[in-house]
Enzyme design. Structure first.
Site, PDB file in Angstrom:
ATOM      1  N   ASP A  22      15.415  35.836 -70.728  1.00 50.28           N
ATOM      2  CA  ASP A  22      16.443  35.090 -71.456  1.00 50.28           C
ATOM      3  C   ASP A  22      15.757  34.372 -72.632  1.00 50.28           C
ATOM      4  OD1 ASP A  22      18.840  33.814 -71.969  1.00 50.28           O
ATOM      5  OD2 ASP A  22      19.239  33.366 -69.893  1.00 50.28           O
TER       6      ASP A  22
ATOM      7  N   GLY B 107      15.598  35.398 -58.328  1.00 47.96           N
ATOM      8  CA  GLY B 107      16.468  36.419 -58.911  1.00 47.96           C
ATOM      9  C   GLY B 107      15.936  37.841 -58.853  1.00 47.96           C
TER      10      GLY B 107
ATOM     11  N   LYS C 293      18.026  39.856 -72.487  1.00 47.45           N
ATOM     12  CA  LYS C 293      19.114  39.234 -73.247  1.00 47.45           C
ATOM     13  C   LYS C 293      18.503  38.644 -74.521  1.00 47.45           C
ATOM     14  CE  LYS C 293      22.555  36.912 -70.874  1.00 47.45           C
ATOM     15  NZ  LYS C 293      23.150  35.715 -70.224  1.00 47.45           N
TER      16      LYS C 293
ATOM     17  N   ARG D 206      24.408  36.746 -55.742  1.00 47.67           N
ATOM     18  CA  ARG D 206      23.158  37.513 -55.765  1.00 47.67           C
ATOM     19  C   ARG D 206      23.296  38.800 -54.960  1.00 47.67           C
ATOM     20  NH1 ARG D 206      18.988  34.045 -57.763  1.00 47.67           N
ATOM     21  NH2 ARG D 206      19.253  31.855 -57.230  1.00 47.67           N
TER      22      ARG D 206
ATOM     23  N   ASP E  64      22.313  35.119 -60.134  1.00 47.48           N
ATOM     24  CA  ASP E  64      23.274  34.195 -59.534  1.00 47.48           C
ATOM     25  C   ASP E  64      24.089  33.420 -60.568  1.00 47.48           C
ATOM     26  OD1 ASP E  64      21.046  32.509 -60.414  1.00 47.48           O
ATOM     27  OD2 ASP E  64      22.041  30.922 -59.298  1.00 47.48           O
TER      28      ASP E  64
END
Ligand code: PRP
Length: 181
Positions: free
Chosen positions: A105, A46, A133, A167, A161
């Protein structure tokens, strides 16, 4: 023409906003690491687009490398343990590492990877994440460099993604619910 843009509900962070913020972070890193010859480490996959832009705007002497990791899952939820599928070959003893991620995350990935790099003898490991996040945090992780704080929504693009798609979107967008429901 049918493109990935048709699946996007709205733009959350535009290309212009991304470029401006990535340049600001790169400037800050350049000041902080001017004489430290840092090693930028990108966590695949990512981070690839953010990583490339960050490095092109950061003109100090530095090295780069990549790691590939995956989470062990218990059914639907992450167990919090990560498996290292590809590790850095170079000696990390005494190196100042900047660990680069697209999104923070639960925090499990950065928590485990940064501990692993310190165990390998790094002098320091600082975290640089494009998106934070915080709503989903499980580990106490506090990045030194953060691009944007985002809500708990399905964000894709600029490396992020859904099912290995989107992406290549040049901005951060929110996916239409019908795509993943
Ligand atoms: C994403 C992202 C981080 C990780 C963050 O990777 O790139 O590596 O999840 O989540 P965490 O804070 O809960 O650990 P993903 O596993 O989706 O793989 P990818 O990089 O190949 O998209």
């Amino acid at each position: 023409m049918k493109t990935i843009e048709n699946d996007i509900l709205k733009v959350l962070i535009s290309e212009e906003e991304l470029t401006k913020r990535v340049k600001e972070i790169a400037d800050q890193i350049a000041q902080d690491y001017e004489d430290k010859d840092p090693l930028f480490v990108g966590v695949l996959r990512g981070s690839f687009m953010f990583f490339a832009d960050l490095m092109r705007y950061c003109p100090i002497h530095s090295g780069l490398d990549f790691m590939a990791v995956s989470s062990y899952n218990n059914g639907t939820s992450s167990s919090g343990v990560v498996k290292i599928n590809y590790d850095i070959r170079a000696d990390l003893t005494g190196r100042n590492i900047i660990l680069v991620e697209d999104i923070l995350d639960s925090g499990n990935t950065l928590y485990n990877v940064s501990r692993h790099l310190m165990d390998r003898g790094a002098a320091s490991v600082k975290l640089c994440v494009l998106l934070d996040k915080p709503a989903r945090r499980e580990k106490p992780i506090h990045p030194e460099y953060t691009g944007f704080t985002v809500p708990d929504e399905f964000v894709v693009g600029y490396g992020l993604d859904y099912a290995d798609r989107y992406r290549n979107l040049p901005y951060i967008g929110i996916l239409k619910p019908e795509i993943y429901e």
